[in-house]
Motif scaffolding. Structure first.
Motif, mmCIF file in Angstrom:
data_model
loop_
_atom_site.group_PDB
_atom_site.id
_atom_site.type_symbol
_atom_site.label_atom_id
_atom_site.label_comp_id
_atom_site.label_asym_id
_atom_site.label_seq_id
_atom_site.Cartn_x
_atom_site.Cartn_y
_atom_site.Cartn_z
ATOM 1 N N ASP A 263 0.824 -1.210 0.000
ATOM 2 C CA ASP A 263 0.000 0.000 0.000
ATOM 3 C C ASP A 263 0.859 1.261 0.000
ATOM 4 O O ASP A 263 2.056 1.232 0.267
ATOM 5 C CB ASP A 263 -0.998 -0.008 1.161
ATOM 6 C CG ASP A 263 -0.327 0.083 2.520
ATOM 7 O OD1 ASP A 263 0.401 1.062 2.767
ATOM 8 O OD2 ASP A 263 -0.541 -0.841 3.337
ATOM 9 N N GLN A 264 0.195 2.378 -0.274
ATOM 10 C CA GLN A 264 0.901 3.644 -0.433
ATOM 11 C C GLN A 264 1.523 4.170 0.858
ATOM 12 O O GLN A 264 2.306 5.117 0.822
ATOM 13 C CB GLN A 264 -0.017 4.689 -1.062
ATOM 14 C CG GLN A 264 -1.220 5.055 -0.226
ATOM 15 C CD GLN A 264 -2.074 6.085 -0.925
ATOM 16 O OE1 GLN A 264 -1.564 7.086 -1.392
ATOM 17 N NE2 GLN A 264 -3.369 5.831 -0.991
ATOM 18 N N GLY A 265 1.260 3.536 1.971
ATOM 19 C CA GLY A 265 1.872 3.946 3.233
ATOM 20 C C GLY A 265 3.388 3.792 3.234
ATOM 21 O O GLY A 265 4.087 4.396 4.045
ATOM 22 N N TYR A 266 3.923 2.993 2.325
ATOM 23 C CA TYR A 266 5.358 2.781 2.218
ATOM 24 C C TYR A 266 6.044 3.776 1.280
ATOM 25 O O TYR A 266 7.258 3.761 1.150
ATOM 26 C CB TYR A 266 5.657 1.364 1.711
ATOM 27 C CG TYR A 266 5.422 0.296 2.732
ATOM 28 C CD1 TYR A 266 6.432 -0.098 3.601
ATOM 29 C CD2 TYR A 266 4.186 -0.328 2.829
ATOM 30 C CE1 TYR A 266 6.210 -1.093 4.539
ATOM 31 C CE2 TYR A 266 3.956 -1.309 3.763
ATOM 32 C CZ TYR A 266 4.972 -1.690 4.624
ATOM 33 O OH TYR A 266 4.752 -2.666 5.560
ATOM 34 N N SER A 267 5.270 4.613 0.599
ATOM 35 C CA SER A 267 5.880 5.524 -0.377
ATOM 36 C C SER A 267 6.488 6.741 0.317
ATOM 37 O O SER A 267 6.185 7.048 1.467
ATOM 38 C CB SER A 267 4.856 5.958 -1.422
ATOM 39 O OG SER A 267 3.846 6.731 -0.824
ATOM 40 N N TYR A 268 7.365 7.408 -0.409
ATOM 41 C CA TYR A 268 8.047 8.593 0.090
ATOM 42 C C TYR A 268 7.501 9.834 -0.578
ATOM 43 O O TYR A 268 7.096 9.787 -1.738
ATOM 44 C CB TYR A 268 9.547 8.529 -0.211
ATOM 45 C CG TYR A 268 10.263 7.362 0.410
ATOM 46 C CD1 TYR A 268 10.131 7.059 1.753
ATOM 47 C CD2 TYR A 268 11.089 6.561 -0.361
ATOM 48 C CE1 TYR A 268 10.799 5.992 2.319
ATOM 49 C CE2 TYR A 268 11.764 5.486 0.192
ATOM 50 C CZ TYR A 268 11.606 5.220 1.535
ATOM 51 O OH TYR A 268 12.266 4.159 2.076
ATOM 52 N N ALA A 269 7.541 10.944 0.134
ATOM 53 C CA ALA A 269 7.206 12.238 -0.464
ATOM 54 C C ALA A 269 8.510 12.800 -1.013
ATOM 55 O O ALA A 269 9.299 13.397 -0.296
ATOM 56 C CB ALA A 269 6.606 13.164 0.580
ATOM 57 N N SER A 270 8.762 12.569 -2.277
ATOM 58 C CA SER A 270 10.021 12.991 -2.895
ATOM 59 C C SER A 270 9.750 13.695 -4.211
ATOM 60 O O SER A 270 8.697 13.533 -4.817
ATOM 61 C CB SER A 270 10.923 11.789 -3.164
ATOM 62 O OG SER A 270 11.271 11.154 -1.959
ATOM 63 N N ILE A 271 10.735 14.436 -4.640
ATOM 64 C CA ILE A 271 10.687 15.108 -5.934
ATOM 65 C C ILE A 271 11.754 14.456 -6.804
ATOM 66 O O ILE A 271 12.893 14.283 -6.376
ATOM 67 C CB ILE A 271 10.972 16.616 -5.787
ATOM 68 C CG1 ILE A 271 9.881 17.256 -4.919
ATOM 69 C CG2 ILE A 271 11.052 17.287 -7.147
ATOM 70 C CD1 ILE A 271 10.156 18.686 -4.541
ATOM 71 N N PRO A 272 11.401 14.068 -8.030
ATOM 72 C CA PRO A 272 12.405 13.442 -8.907
ATOM 73 C C PRO A 272 13.600 14.362 -9.142
ATOM 74 O O PRO A 272 13.453 15.574 -9.263
ATOM 75 C CB PRO A 272 11.644 13.204 -10.213
ATOM 76 C CG PRO A 272 10.204 13.226 -9.825
ATOM 77 C CD PRO A 272 10.100 14.160 -8.666
ATOM 78 N N GLY A 273 14.793 13.765 -9.171
ATOM 79 C CA GLY A 273 16.020 14.512 -9.417
ATOM 80 C C GLY A 273 16.817 13.871 -10.538
ATOM 81 O O GLY A 273 16.330 12.990 -11.247
ATOM 82 N N TYR A 274 18.061 14.299 -10.679
ATOM 83 C CA TYR A 274 18.903 13.820 -11.771
ATOM 84 C C TYR A 274 19.154 12.313 -11.717
ATOM 85 O O TYR A 274 19.408 11.696 -12.730
ATOM 86 C CB TYR A 274 20.250 14.553 -11.785
ATOM 87 C CG TYR A 274 20.127 16.010 -12.162
ATOM 88 C CD1 TYR A 274 19.574 16.395 -13.379
ATOM 89 C CD2 TYR A 274 20.565 17.011 -11.304
ATOM 90 C CE1 TYR A 274 19.454 17.717 -13.728
ATOM 91 C CE2 TYR A 274 20.453 18.346 -11.645
ATOM 92 C CZ TYR A 274 19.897 18.699 -12.857
ATOM 93 O OH TYR A 274 19.770 20.007 -13.203
ATOM 94 N N GLU A 275 19.083 11.712 -10.546
ATOM 95 C CA GLU A 275 19.325 10.273 -10.410
ATOM 96 C C GLU A 275 18.050 9.453 -10.561
ATOM 97 O O GLU A 275 18.093 8.232 -10.518
ATOM 98 C CB GLU A 275 19.968 9.976 -9.055
ATOM 99 C CG GLU A 275 21.320 10.641 -8.853
ATOM 100 C CD GLU A 275 22.339 10.198 -9.891
ATOM 101 O OE1 GLU A 275 22.410 8.985 -10.178
ATOM 102 O OE2 GLU A 275 23.039 11.066 -10.434
#
Length: 153
Positions: free
Chosen positions: A80-92
């Protein structure tokens, strides 16, 4: 006689329609979920400020590479989505776009760092997957590095 020929023609048309190959691909995840799509593309971030991307792979390019990417994704667990991170895509990061005629879903692969709690790599699936909205994909492998390797071959 004409009626008989028309009847046989009609039967042949029905048979050919039933045997029509469906255009598409399937990812079978390790946890049992199945995802169908027509095209897959892999993108990288070219400008973090403007969030512009560049496509580095398209499923139209090479069936062998596509099959390898599908196999890698299929080895992931869907949670489930509880394992996801609040991140912004970067160069990597890698952005995988899965399209068919009705929708487009995206897998965001933010970084190649194992989670301290699960000891797995976390990737966010934006879309619906077997009645789950925006689930997380957990992998034992660093899919960013593996997919980049496949694309660069």
């Amino acid at each position: 006689m004409k009626f008989k020929k028309l009847f046989y023609l009609f039967v042949v048309l029905i048979f050919l329609t039933a045997c029509k190959n469906e255009k598409g691909h399937v990812i079978r995840f390790r946890t049992g979920e199945i995802y169908k799509f027509e095209t897959l593309s892999v993108e990288v971030v070219t400008d973090e400020e403007k969030m512009t991307t560049r496509e580095i792979f398209s499923s139209k390019d090479n069936q062998e590479k596509l099959d390898e990417i599908i196999t890698l994704l299929g080895n992931s667990q869907v949670v489930d989505q509880g394992y996801s991170y609040a991140s912004i895509p970067g160069y990597e990061s890698l952005i995988i776009k899965l399209k068919d005629k009705n929708k487009e879903d995206t897998i965001y692969m933010y970084d190649s760092i194992r989670d301290g709690n699960t000891n797995k790599f976390h990737y966010t699936f934006y879309g619906n997957l077997d009645n789950q909205e925006s689930p997380t994909l957990l992998s034992d492998d660093d899919l960013i590095s593996e997919i980049k390797y496949i694309v660069d071959k």
